[in-house]
Design an enzyme around this catalytic site. Structure first.
Site, PDB file in Angstrom:
ATOM      1  N   HIS A  36     -11.965  -8.838 108.988  1.00 25.02           N
ATOM      2  CA  HIS A  36     -10.927  -8.491 108.012  1.00 25.02           C
ATOM      3  C   HIS A  36     -10.343  -9.793 107.474  1.00 25.02           C
ATOM      4  CE1 HIS A  36     -10.500  -4.527 110.403  1.00 25.02           C
ATOM      5  NE2 HIS A  36     -11.221  -4.307 109.325  1.00 25.02           N
ATOM      6  N   GLU A  45      -6.826 -11.625 108.499  1.00 24.62           N
ATOM      7  CA  GLU A  45      -6.544 -11.851 109.917  1.00 24.62           C
ATOM      8  C   GLU A  45      -7.021 -13.255 110.278  1.00 24.62           C
ATOM      9  OE1 GLU A  45      -8.317  -8.496 111.886  1.00 24.62           O
ATOM     10  OE2 GLU A  45      -7.173  -7.062 110.684  1.00 24.62           O
ATOM     11  N   HIS A  71      -9.456 -10.494 116.023  1.00 27.43           N
ATOM     12  CA  HIS A  71      -8.702  -9.894 114.926  1.00 27.43           C
ATOM     13  C   HIS A  71      -7.220 -10.222 115.062  1.00 27.43           C
ATOM     14  CE1 HIS A  71     -11.759  -6.991 113.240  1.00 27.43           C
ATOM     15  NE2 HIS A  71     -12.339  -7.336 114.377  1.00 27.43           N
ATOM     16  N   GLU A  88      -7.137  -8.425 119.613  1.00 24.68           N
ATOM     17  CA  GLU A  88      -6.082  -8.582 118.617  1.00 24.68           C
ATOM     18  C   GLU A  88      -5.143  -9.703 119.052  1.00 24.68           C
ATOM     19  OE1 GLU A  88      -5.972  -6.684 115.852  1.00 24.68           O
ATOM     20  OE2 GLU A  88      -7.621  -5.339 116.418  1.00 24.68           O
TER      21      GLU A  88
END
Length: 367
Positions: free
Chosen positions: A86, A89, A178, A242
């Site tokens: 993405h 990010e 991410h 994340e």
């Protein structure tokens, strides 16, 4: 000429390493890995270089860089580290840039074979999640129309298959890095995809512990993410990780992730995570449900700034999908990745509950 030593620090060796790193960088990158990859106005330099210590760095194409340790080293892991799936990010991208710079400078020891992937330069440059569709939903076996992200997904699959080809299954690792769109009660957390293979090893939890990743979510069903693809199709010890919240390049506080940076360096050095001090255990969650958006009339009842891992009481209604109310089906069921604006048919949130785990034959088990 005698080497100058200052308090146990060999100054001449340090200067030589710096100079070697500069020579290697100029031979392969005009600037840095990240800047060269994102500069779409000029072609990247393809090819390989070898350091004085025998580390080989190969640029296969824009965003795909392989690092091979010296031939004298026993390789026990084959590790893919991907970022930029993405485009908005960016913390992992800055970290990856540092790792590559330190590899080239001889400051990061390499004891495993690794592939660095910067997945979506076009979206990164536009600081947007994607161009045409969500790249991290294109790794299942469904036939999809040709667009910007489908071409990238096919290329990623190609390099993943080539990298893992003829390697021991239990030596394959994949960390897909991410950042969350919204704030989270756990500043860093990971998702272990559900696969038919033994891809939830004790080593993986040891890595998360060393990295001080705060939580681990155990998925309960197949998905279409990149980490699921590498676990399902290549038996990789795979995680989606994340790291904080989305931000622009240059605006990230990397100091928040010192432990994660250190754990990655131990992993790449092939030193074994037992050498890294870790007394932290992530909070364990199981995914209870995946909420899919099925109707145009879809929304959550909570505010936009509600954090990931916000929990609800049993029976509490927190949204609707058409005429169907969305409610908590378990006590203290929490929501993660809520996004009411996803395309119809895509995941709008995960629901999770805390769980106690145990290990059987070196694999995570939960009741």
């Amino acid at each position: 000429m005698r080497s100058r030593v200052r308090g146990g620090f060999n100054y001449d060796d340090h200067v030589e390493l710096q100079q070697e790193g500069i020579r290697m960088t100029k031979a392969l990158f005009q600037d840095t890995l990240l800047n060269d990859t994102l500069d779409m106005t000029r072609p990247v330099t393809l090819g390989s270089i070898m350091s004085q210590s025998g580390v080989t760095v190969t640029v296969h194409e824009r965003g795909f860089i392989e690092v091979i340790p010296p031939a004298s080293r026993d390789v026990d892991k084959h590790v893919i580290i991907s970022a930029g799936v993405h485009g908005n990010e960016t913390t992992p991208l800055e970290m990856m840039d540092r790792w590559m710079s330190d590899i080239l400078a001889g400051k990061l020891d390499i004891g495993c074979r690794c592939l660095f992937i910067i997945a979506h330069p076009e979206a990164i440059n536009q600081h947007t999640r994607f161009i045409d569709t969500n790249l991290n939903r294109l790794f299942d076996d469904q036939v999809i129309p040709t667009n910007t992200e489908s071409v990238i997904a096919a290329r990623i699959k190609h390099y993943t298959e080539a990298f893992f080809c003829n390697t021991p299954k239990d030596a394959r690792w994949h960390l897909d890095l991410h950042c969350s769109i919204r704030r989270s009660k756990h500043h860093s957390f990971a998702v272990s995809p559900r696969s038919r293979n033994e891809t939830r090893s004790l080593d993986l939890v040891n890595f998360l512990s060393a990295a001080k990743v705060e939580a681990l979510m155990l998925a309960n069903a197949p998905s279409s993410t990149y980490s699921w693809y590498s676990a399902e199709h290549h038996s990789a010890q795979a995680l989606t990780i994340e790291l904080g919240q989305v931000n622009r390049i240059g605006e990230n506080d990397l100091a928040q992730f010192k432990a994660f940076d250190r754990a990655i360096r131990f992993l790449l050095a092939g030193q074994g995570l037992a050498m890294a001090k870790h007394d932290h255990l992530p909070v364990m969650y199981r995914v209870t449900r995946t909420l899919m958006r099925l109707n145009q009339d879809f929304n959550f009842l909570f505010a936009e700034d509600v954090e990931n891992f916000t929990s609800f009481v049993h029976g509490e209604v927190f949204g609707h999908d058409g005429d169907k109310p969305l409610m908590a089906q378990n006590a203290n069921e929490a929501i993660v990745f809520p996004n009411p604006r996803v395309e119809i048919g895509q995941r709008a949130a995960l629901m999770v509950c805390q769980v106690t785990i145990r290990y059987e034959h070196g694999q995570i088990i939960f009741d």
